[in-house]
Design a protein around this motif. Structure first.
Motif, PDB file in Angstrom:
ATOM      1  N   ARG A  94       0.825  -1.204   0.000  1.00 14.65           N
ATOM      2  CA  ARG A  94       0.000   0.000   0.000  1.00 14.65           C
ATOM      3  C   ARG A  94       0.862   1.257   0.000  1.00 14.65           C
ATOM      4  NH1 ARG A  94      -4.092  -0.418   4.812  1.00 14.65           N
ATOM      5  NH2 ARG A  94      -4.905   1.429   3.774  1.00 14.65           N
ATOM      6  N   ARG A  95       0.213   2.375  -0.272  1.00 13.58           N
ATOM      7  CA  ARG A  95       0.891   3.671  -0.275  1.00 13.58           C
ATOM      8  C   ARG A  95       0.565   4.473   0.978  1.00 13.58           C
ATOM      9  NH1 ARG A  95       2.473   5.294  -5.402  1.00 13.58           N
ATOM     10  NH2 ARG A  95       2.037   7.484  -4.955  1.00 13.58           N
ATOM     11  N   ALA A  96      -0.130   3.838   1.927  1.00 12.59           N
ATOM     12  CA  ALA A  96      -0.506   4.513   3.173  1.00 12.59           C
ATOM     13  C   ALA A  96       0.406   4.050   4.303  1.00 12.59           C
ATOM     14  CB  ALA A  96      -1.967   4.223   3.508  1.00 12.59           C
ATOM     15  N   LEU A  97       0.440   4.830   5.381  1.00 11.60           N
ATOM     16  CA  LEU A  97       1.263   4.475   6.533  1.00 11.60           C
ATOM     17  C   LEU A  97       0.725   3.214   7.212  1.00 11.60           C
ATOM     18  CD1 LEU A  97       1.957   7.883   8.330  1.00 11.60           C
ATOM     19  CD2 LEU A  97       3.660   6.379   7.293  1.00 11.60           C
ATOM     20  N   PRO A  98       1.567   2.250   7.486  1.00  9.60           N
ATOM     21  CA  PRO A  98       1.126   1.089   8.283  1.00  9.60           C
ATOM     22  C   PRO A  98       0.847   1.534   9.721  1.00  9.60           C
ATOM     23  CG  PRO A  98       3.193   0.651   7.114  1.00  9.60           C
ATOM     24  CD  PRO A  98       2.952   2.120   7.038  1.00  9.60           C
ATOM     25  N   ARG A  99       0.090   0.728  10.453  1.00 14.90           N
ATOM     26  CA  ARG A  99      -0.161   1.014  11.854  1.00 14.90           C
ATOM     27  C   ARG A  99       1.149   0.980  12.630  1.00 14.90           C
ATOM     28  NH1 ARG A  99      -3.611  -3.171  11.226  1.00 14.90           N
ATOM     29  NH2 ARG A  99      -2.574  -4.300  12.930  1.00 14.90           N
ATOM     30  N   ALA A 100       1.196   1.737  13.710  1.00 12.98           N
ATOM     31  CA  ALA A 100       2.415   1.812  14.520  1.00 12.98           C
ATOM     32  C   ALA A 100       2.808   0.440  15.046  1.00 12.98           C
ATOM     33  CB  ALA A 100       2.213   2.787  15.678  1.00 12.98           C
ATOM     34  N   GLU A 101       1.811  -0.392  15.414  1.00 15.90           N
ATOM     35  CA  GLU A 101       2.118  -1.724  15.933  1.00 15.90           C
ATOM     36  C   GLU A 101       2.798  -2.590  14.878  1.00 15.90           C
ATOM     37  OE1 GLU A 101      -0.757  -0.240  16.033  1.00 15.90           O
ATOM     38  OE2 GLU A 101      -1.237   0.085  18.157  1.00 15.90           O
ATOM     39  N   VAL A 102       2.389  -2.430  13.622  1.00 18.04           N
ATOM     40  CA  VAL A 102       2.996  -3.202  12.543  1.00 18.04           C
ATOM     41  C   VAL A 102       4.442  -2.763  12.326  1.00 18.04           C
ATOM     42  CG1 VAL A 102       2.878  -3.725  10.072  1.00 18.04           C
ATOM     43  CG2 VAL A 102       0.787  -3.635  11.422  1.00 18.04           C
ATOM     44  N   VAL A 103       4.659  -1.441  12.333  1.00 17.06           N
ATOM     45  CA  VAL A 103       6.016  -0.918  12.144  1.00 17.06           C
ATOM     46  C   VAL A 103       6.935  -1.409  13.255  1.00 17.06           C
ATOM     47  CG1 VAL A 103       7.423   1.171  12.048  1.00 17.06           C
ATOM     48  CG2 VAL A 103       5.200   1.113  10.891  1.00 17.06           C
ATOM     49  N   GLU A 104       6.465  -1.320  14.503  1.00 13.10           N
ATOM     50  CA  GLU A 104       7.304  -1.736  15.625  1.00 13.10           C
ATOM     51  C   GLU A 104       7.662  -3.209  15.533  1.00 13.10           C
ATOM     52  OE1 GLU A 104       7.234  -1.943  20.528  1.00 13.10           O
ATOM     53  OE2 GLU A 104       5.496  -1.165  19.441  1.00 13.10           O
ATOM     54  N   ALA A 105       6.661  -4.067  15.290  1.00 15.96           N
ATOM     55  CA  ALA A 105       6.926  -5.501  15.206  1.00 15.96           C
ATOM     56  C   ALA A 105       7.854  -5.831  14.038  1.00 15.96           C
ATOM     57  CB  ALA A 105       5.603  -6.261  15.068  1.00 15.96           C
ATOM     58  N   PHE A 106       7.685  -5.122  12.910  1.00 20.73           N
ATOM     59  CA  PHE A 106       8.516  -5.369  11.735  1.00 20.73           C
ATOM     60  C   PHE A 106       9.975  -4.996  12.000  1.00 20.73           C
ATOM     61  CE2 PHE A 106      10.302  -3.440   7.797  1.00 20.73           C
ATOM     62  CZ  PHE A 106      10.473  -4.607   7.074  1.00 20.73           C
ATOM     63  N   ILE A 107      10.208  -3.816  12.581  1.00 25.07           N
ATOM     64  CA  ILE A 107      11.584  -3.384  12.848  1.00 25.07           C
ATOM     65  C   ILE A 107      12.259  -4.335  13.835  1.00 25.07           C
ATOM     66  CG2 ILE A 107      13.029  -1.505  13.698  1.00 25.07           C
ATOM     67  CD1 ILE A 107      11.636  -1.004  11.000  1.00 25.07           C
ATOM     68  N   ARG A 108      11.521  -4.766  14.852  1.00 26.52           N
ATOM     69  CA  ARG A 108      12.102  -5.705  15.810  1.00 26.52           C
ATOM     70  C   ARG A 108      12.419  -7.043  15.122  1.00 26.52           C
ATOM     71  NH1 ARG A 108      11.909  -3.521  20.730  1.00 26.52           N
ATOM     72  NH2 ARG A 108      10.195  -2.102  21.269  1.00 26.52           N
ATOM     73  N   ALA A 109      11.528  -7.505  14.246  1.00 25.43           N
ATOM     74  CA  ALA A 109      11.760  -8.774  13.557  1.00 25.43           C
ATOM     75  C   ALA A 109      12.996  -8.700  12.669  1.00 25.43           C
ATOM     76  CB  ALA A 109      10.536  -9.144  12.731  1.00 25.43           C
ATOM     77  N   CYS A 110      13.304  -7.502  12.174  1.00 21.63           N
ATOM     78  CA  CYS A 110      14.495  -7.313  11.345  1.00 21.63           C
ATOM     79  C   CYS A 110      15.758  -7.115  12.180  1.00 21.63           C
ATOM     80  CB  CYS A 110      14.300  -6.122  10.411  1.00 21.63           C
ATOM     81  SG  CYS A 110      13.095  -6.403   9.098  1.00 21.63           S
TER      82      CYS A 110
END
Length: 325
Positions: A61-77
């Motif tokens: 998508r071209r919209a901002l992901p939810r903050a919870e998704v961003v946090e979990a994604f960065i931690r997973a990386c």
């Protein structure tokens, strides 16, 4: 993830809009070499929920992901606390949009416009022009109306660009995250930590204040939990990890108890932290609760319970939050 948070090619603060932000997330996934399933598994290992379908949809998508998704994604990386915080701050900045003050004209550094002193009477030379030879004339006194106009102009110019003095900063210092100490402002020698109290016919582990030298373990962490929201986490070598939950049962209402589920969808409270002065904060429970955390009864004794109560201006509702010393 060593290139995140201000060094390397991926700097979330440089993203100017949602498209650029999502583009950086896509680059990060490619650099990680992980599949969506692997990212989901790595997030679960870190106590977060990151469904691979949700992540795949967010990166398309071209919209901002939810903050919870961003946090979990960065931690997973593999992101650490400062990096997670940097990504969430960048996301919040984009969501909030540019501040209104950016549309105001900015004075050039060192430039101070000359204040205007009313209309020049006929025959009076312009400022800086040579006067005719002869006796120096005394400066004309401004009329009442002209003097008032000059005063208003000068005040307006000074309000707009400053009066030459260094501006006094009123912005609060950035809220520290990671390992911290939370101390009542009314008793800075005490720290918020765990303690055993008898409630509802049994002993419970809840938030109390104790001398800071006796407050560790557990170690206290302030964790970013979304836009302007934080979790308070305790790490104990014997009891494990727990995040504070606000109890609402009648016999326990307002007490704070650690819960071992610290995931974004778990019961852990997402606190609002508001500045109340330099390094002084009020801590409020999540949405739908207008109370503030306070030292019960305003007391400074060891073992006093910290609980949520009606917000006031009392010092017992103000806390010092800083890096663990």
């Amino acid at each position: 993830m060593g290139n995140l948070g201000g060094t390397g090619e991926l700097r979330p603060a440089a993203a100017g809009d949602a498209v650029a932000f999502v583009g950086m997330m896509q680059q990060l996934k490619e650099r990680s070499g992980l599949t969506y399933r692997q990212l989901e598994q790595r997030a679960a290992e870190r106590g977060a929920v990151l469904a691979r379908s949700t992540l795949a949809d967010a990166l398309r998508r071209r919209a901002l992901p939810r903050a919870e998704v961003v946090e979990a994604f960065i931690r997973a990386c593999g992101g650490n606390e400062p990096e997670v915080h940097a990504w969430l701050l960048a996301r919040q900045r984009i969501e909030d949009g540019p501040p209104m003050v950016q549309n105001l004209p900015r004075a050039q550094p060192g430039y101070r416009p000359q204040a205007q002193h009313g209309d020049r009477p006929p025959g009076q030379p312009r400022h800086g022009a040579r006067k005719p030879h002869g006796k120096r004339r005394k400066p004309l006194l401004l009329t009442g109306a002209a003097a008032l106009a000059a005063l208003l102009v000068i005040v307006g110019v000074r309000l707009l660009i400053g009066d030459g003095a260094e501006p006094q900063s009123t912005a609060a210092a950035p809220l520290p995250t990671g390992e911290v100490s939370i101390r009542p402002a009314s008793a800075p020698g005490l720290c918020v930590t765990d303690g055993r109290v008898l409630r509802a016919h049994r002993y419970r582990t809840v938030a109390v204040q104790r001398p800071c030298k006796e407050a560790v373990p557990p170690r206290t962490y302030l964790k970013v939990a979304g836009a302007d929201r934080y979790r308070i986490q305790w790490d104990h070598p014997d009891e494990g990890t727990g995040c504070l939950v606000l109890l609402r049962d009648p016999a326990l209402d307002g007490l704070l108890e650690p819960h071992d589920d610290c995931t974004p969808t778990g019961p852990a409270e997402r606190f609002r932290v508001e500045s109340a002065g330099k390094s002084v904060y009020r801590i409020r429970p999540g949405d739908g609760d207008d109370r503030c955390l306070a030292v019960q009864g305003g007391g400074g004794a060891r073992g006093t319970v910290v609980r949520a109560e009606r917000c006031t201006e009392a010092d017992s509702q103000k806390f010092l939050i800083g890096p663990e010393e």
